[in-house]
Structures are given as C-alpha cells and as structure tokens.
Design an enzyme around this catalytic site. Sequence first.
Site, PDB file in Angstrom:
ATOM      1  N   GLY A 188       0.907  -1.082   0.155  1.00 61.46           N
ATOM      2  CA  GLY A 188       0.026   0.080   0.116  1.00 61.46           C
ATOM      3  C   GLY A 188       0.916   1.149  -0.036  1.00 61.46           C
ATOM      4  CB  VAL A 242      -1.426  -7.953  -0.165  1.00 64.59           C
ATOM      5  CG1 VAL A 242      -0.417  -7.100  -0.428  1.00 64.59           C
ATOM      6  CG2 VAL A 242      -2.613  -7.285   0.242  1.00 64.59           C
ATOM      7  CG  ASN A 258      -0.014   1.129   4.623  1.00 63.35           C
ATOM      8  OD1 ASN A 258      -0.355   2.019   5.356  1.00 63.35           O
ATOM      9  ND2 ASN A 258       0.063   1.727   3.373  1.00 63.35           N
ATOM     10  CB  SER A 305      -7.845   0.791  12.258  1.00 67.80           C
ATOM     11  OG  SER A 305      -8.767   1.735  12.704  1.00 67.80           O
ATOM     12  CE1 TYR A 315      -9.959  -0.528   7.551  1.00 73.23           C
ATOM     13  CE2 TYR A 315     -10.649   0.557   9.580  1.00 73.23           C
ATOM     14  CZ  TYR A 315      -9.694   0.333   8.555  1.00 73.23           C
ATOM     15  OH  TYR A 315      -8.718   1.217   8.469  1.00 73.23           O
ATOM     16  CB  ALA A 365     -13.566  -8.226  12.149  1.00 72.64           C
ATOM     17  CE  LYS A 367      -6.828  -1.849   8.762  1.00 73.92           C
ATOM     18  NZ  LYS A 367      -5.535  -1.926   8.007  1.00 73.92           N
ATOM     19  CB  ILE A 393      -4.763   9.075   8.973  1.00 72.45           C
ATOM     20  CG1 ILE A 393      -4.450   8.506  10.434  1.00 72.45           C
ATOM     21  CG2 ILE A 393      -3.416   9.784   8.303  1.00 72.45           C
ATOM     22  CD1 ILE A 393      -3.850   9.222  11.490  1.00 72.45           C
TER      23      ILE A 393
HETATM   24  N1  LIG Z   1      -6.660   6.903   6.668  1.00 72.03           N
HETATM   25  C1  LIG Z   1      -7.007   6.630   8.068  1.00 72.03           C
HETATM   26  O1  LIG Z   1      -7.817   7.256   8.651  1.00 72.03           O
HETATM   27  C2  LIG Z   1      -6.472   5.390   8.612  1.00 72.03           C
HETATM   28  C3  LIG Z   1      -7.040   4.948   9.931  1.00 72.03           C
HETATM   29  C4  LIG Z   1      -6.753   3.668  10.396  1.00 72.03           C
HETATM   30  C5  LIG Z   1      -5.841   2.942   9.801  1.00 72.03           C
HETATM   31  N2  LIG Z   1      -5.560   3.132   8.522  1.00 72.03           N
HETATM   32  C6  LIG Z   1      -5.062   2.048   7.813  1.00 72.03           C
HETATM   33  O2  LIG Z   1      -3.726   2.639   7.176  1.00 72.03           O
HETATM   34  C7  LIG Z   1      -3.620   1.849   5.919  1.00 72.03           C
HETATM   35  C8  LIG Z   1      -3.216   2.849   4.744  1.00 72.03           C
HETATM   36  O3  LIG Z   1      -4.374   3.621   4.743  1.00 72.03           O
HETATM   37  P1  LIG Z   1      -4.532   4.929   3.743  1.00 72.03           P
HETATM   38  O4  LIG Z   1      -5.657   5.890   4.390  1.00 72.03           O
HETATM   39  O5  LIG Z   1      -3.113   5.322   3.623  1.00 72.03           O
HETATM   40  O6  LIG Z   1      -5.181   4.343   2.380  1.00 72.03           O
HETATM   41  P2  LIG Z   1      -5.305   4.824   0.779  1.00 72.03           P
HETATM   42  O7  LIG Z   1      -6.647   4.355   0.373  1.00 72.03           O
HETATM   43  O8  LIG Z   1      -4.837   6.017   0.766  1.00 72.03           O
HETATM   44  O9  LIG Z   1      -4.222   3.592   0.312  1.00 72.03           O
HETATM   45  C9  LIG Z   1      -4.182   2.276   0.441  1.00 72.03           C
HETATM   46  C10 LIG Z   1      -3.100   1.545  -0.123  1.00 72.03           C
HETATM   47  O10 LIG Z   1      -3.468   0.058  -0.153  1.00 72.03           O
HETATM   48  C11 LIG Z   1      -3.199  -0.532  -1.415  1.00 72.03           C
HETATM   49  N3  LIG Z   1      -4.068  -1.600  -1.659  1.00 72.03           N
HETATM   50  C12 LIG Z   1      -5.407  -1.501  -1.424  1.00 72.03           C
HETATM   51  N4  LIG Z   1      -5.795  -3.076  -1.753  1.00 72.03           N
HETATM   52  C13 LIG Z   1      -4.845  -3.604  -2.045  1.00 72.03           C
HETATM   53  C14 LIG Z   1      -4.338  -4.890  -2.254  1.00 72.03           C
HETATM   54  N5  LIG Z   1      -5.541  -5.824  -2.589  1.00 72.03           N
HETATM   55  N6  LIG Z   1      -3.267  -5.289  -2.719  1.00 72.03           N
HETATM   56  C15 LIG Z   1      -2.252  -4.515  -2.476  1.00 72.03           C
HETATM   57  N7  LIG Z   1      -2.336  -3.270  -2.167  1.00 72.03           N
HETATM   58  C16 LIG Z   1      -3.696  -2.722  -1.917  1.00 72.03           C
HETATM   59  C17 LIG Z   1      -3.635   0.664  -2.305  1.00 72.03           C
HETATM   60  O11 LIG Z   1      -3.226   0.348  -3.693  1.00 72.03           O
HETATM   61  C18 LIG Z   1      -2.930   1.839  -1.768  1.00 72.03           C
HETATM   62  O12 LIG Z   1      -1.598   1.864  -1.876  1.00 72.03           O
HETATM   63  C19 LIG Z   1      -4.740   0.744   5.624  1.00 72.03           C
HETATM   64  O13 LIG Z   1      -4.492  -0.194   6.143  1.00 72.03           O
HETATM   65  C20 LIG Z   1      -5.632   1.543   6.535  1.00 72.03           C
HETATM   66  O14 LIG Z   1      -6.697   0.460   6.893  1.00 72.03           O
HETATM   67  C21 LIG Z   1      -6.139   4.468   8.017  1.00 72.03           C
END
Ligand SMILES: NC(=O)c1ccc[n+]([C@@H]2O[C@H](COP(=O)([O-])OP(=O)(O)OC[C@H]3O[C@@H](n4cnc5c(N)ncnc54)[C@H](O)[C@@H]3O)[C@@H](O)[C@H]2O)c1
Length: 249
Positions: free
Chosen positions: A13, A66, A92, A144, A157, A159, A161, A190
């Site tokens: 990611g 992934v 990630n 998360s 989601y 579950a 995390k 975020i």
């Molecule tokens: N943004 C938030 O508020 C927040 C809060 C808590 C946790 N998170 C976690 O942080 C991580 C990143 O979140 P973000 O906000 O940067 O998300 P984002 O949507 O901006 O980016 C997600 C990334 O994951 C990749 N991805 C998605 N499905 C995929 C797959 N099947 N195989 C390979 N890559 C894949 C996408 O290509 C991208 O690079 C995630 O795991 C998300 O659950 C985000």
Amino acid sequence: MSDSISRVVVITGGSRGIGRSIALKFSEENPKIVIIHYDEDESDSEKTLNELSLRGLKAVSYRIDVSFFDAMDKLFGNIISEFGRIDVLINNAGIIRDKLLMLLSEEDWDRVLRVNLQGVFNCTKAAIRSMIRQKKGHIVNISSVVGQIGNIGQANYCASKAGIMGFTKSIAREVAGRGINVNAVAPGFIDTGMTAALPEKVREKFRQQIPKGRFGRPEDIAEAVYWLCSDAAGYITGQIIHVNGGLYM
Ligand SMILES: NC(=O)c1ccc[n+]([C@@H]2O[C@H](COP(=O)([O-])OP(=O)(O)OC[C@H]3O[C@@H](n4cnc5c(N)ncnc54)[C@H](O)[C@@H]3O)[C@@H](O)[C@H]2O)c1
C-alpha cells in the site's frame, strides 16, 4: 542509524496515503524501497517513485493483490533474489467496504478480511524466511483504532484490524528470539484518500472527539513506524502503538 544503510524495505500500500509517507520517511536513510499496491492505475505509484527519485533513491513498485498467497510467495521470492534480503516489512495495504451488518454481504466481509488480514499473513510468511536467516528484521503492521474500540458500519474492517493485533502479538512471540521485532501501529482518523470521501458533517463529528482537535497526518503515522524500525526501539516487540491524537487512550 549505522546499520540501517541500504536496508531493503517492503511497503504494501505504498503508492499513496500513509504508505507513501512511510516510504518518504524511510528515504532519509537511503534504503532500497519496494512498493506493492493495487491501484487501478500507476499514477499514484509513479508519483511516489518520482518523489523518491528526487531524493536520490531508485525504488521499485509492483501492482499486485496482497490477498493471494501464491502470488505473494512468488513476489517476495523475486524480491529476495534481486535484493538479497528483506530487512523491513510494513504491512499497510488496506481497504474499507463500510455497511451496517444488515446490509453487509458475504462478499464485503470476505474481501476486507482477505486484503486487510490475509494480506498481512501472506506477506509476513513470505518475508520472514529472509529475516530468520539474517537473524534480524522489523515488521510493522498497520491496524486501526477501530480494531480496538469498534465502529458502526465497519464490522468487517474492525474485525480485520483487531485480527492484525492478535496476529502481531503471536508472531512477535514466535520470532522474538530470532532478532525480529513485530509491532503494530493503530492510527486514528488520518487525512488520506480513504477518509476524504466522508461527508464534512461526519468528518466534523469525528474531529470533535479528538482531544488534539485535528485529524492525523500520514506523516504522524510514518514517524511512529520509522521509529519502531530503528535501533532505538530494539526492546519493543508485540506492541500496539496508538497514534490517534488522544481519540482512544
Ligand atoms: N486513513 C485513516 O484514517 C486510517 C485509519 C486507521 C488505519 N488506516 C489504515 O492505514 C492503511 C493505509 O491507509 P490509507 O488511508 O493510506 O489508505 P489509501 O486508500 O490512501 O491507500 C491504500 C493503499 O493500499 C493499497 N491496496 C489496497 N488494496 C490492496 C490489495 N488488495 N493489494 C495490494 N495493495 C492494496 C492501495 O493500492 C494503496 O496503495 C490501511 O491499512 C488503513 O486501513 C487508515
């Protein structure tokens, strides 16, 4: 960090959002960076590669899902053949498919669990061989805050995390004696593409619950992740580090 020159760092990611910020943070130490993403096109990953290139780094990116065990096994095998080792794995990659339980389909459940949780298993299993051989390595899984406290409309989601938290602690116990540290970072709310789609009213409701009074920035997460992968955090393993502006304490 003296022994961190040219570490091989794999970030799932890593094309955008939090993953991109983590890649840029690691670029400060001149590593070899491998990005895995599954965006519809290469525009975001190219942007990340360009930013890394401006900092003098030649990184590579793969567009691959992934959630497929065999595909990850093969990809990580290729990465190890090409770069010789894997020093850091940041799990990630993540998606949301939010719906109330009554409307949540089996497919919505499966897809989120497969990407967010099985993806972490697939990549960790594929990378850990190299770390065990090296007797050194760092794994950071991105969980998360809602994996801890739950959230309406996010049963799948949350579950996934929460599963990451249990996985992190179990693997940390398994490999602590082999020089490998396994931790998780649990971000709060975020500002990334994942949260941008929410209506302003919902965003404001979230904001009011955050003691720091603002959403987190991807860089807030990247700092914690990078520190966990440093020698300074060498005695820290099996932990869930909450980075959420006080939303959950
Ligand atoms: N943004 C938030 O508020 C927040 C809060 C808590 C946790 N998170 C976690 O942080 C991580 C990143 O979140 P973000 O906000 O940067 O998300 P984002 O949507 O901006 O980016 C997600 C990334 O994951 C990749 N991805 C998605 N499905 C995929 C797959 N099947 N195989 C390979 N890559 C894949 C996408 O290509 C991208 O690079 C995630 O795991 C998300 O659950 C985000």
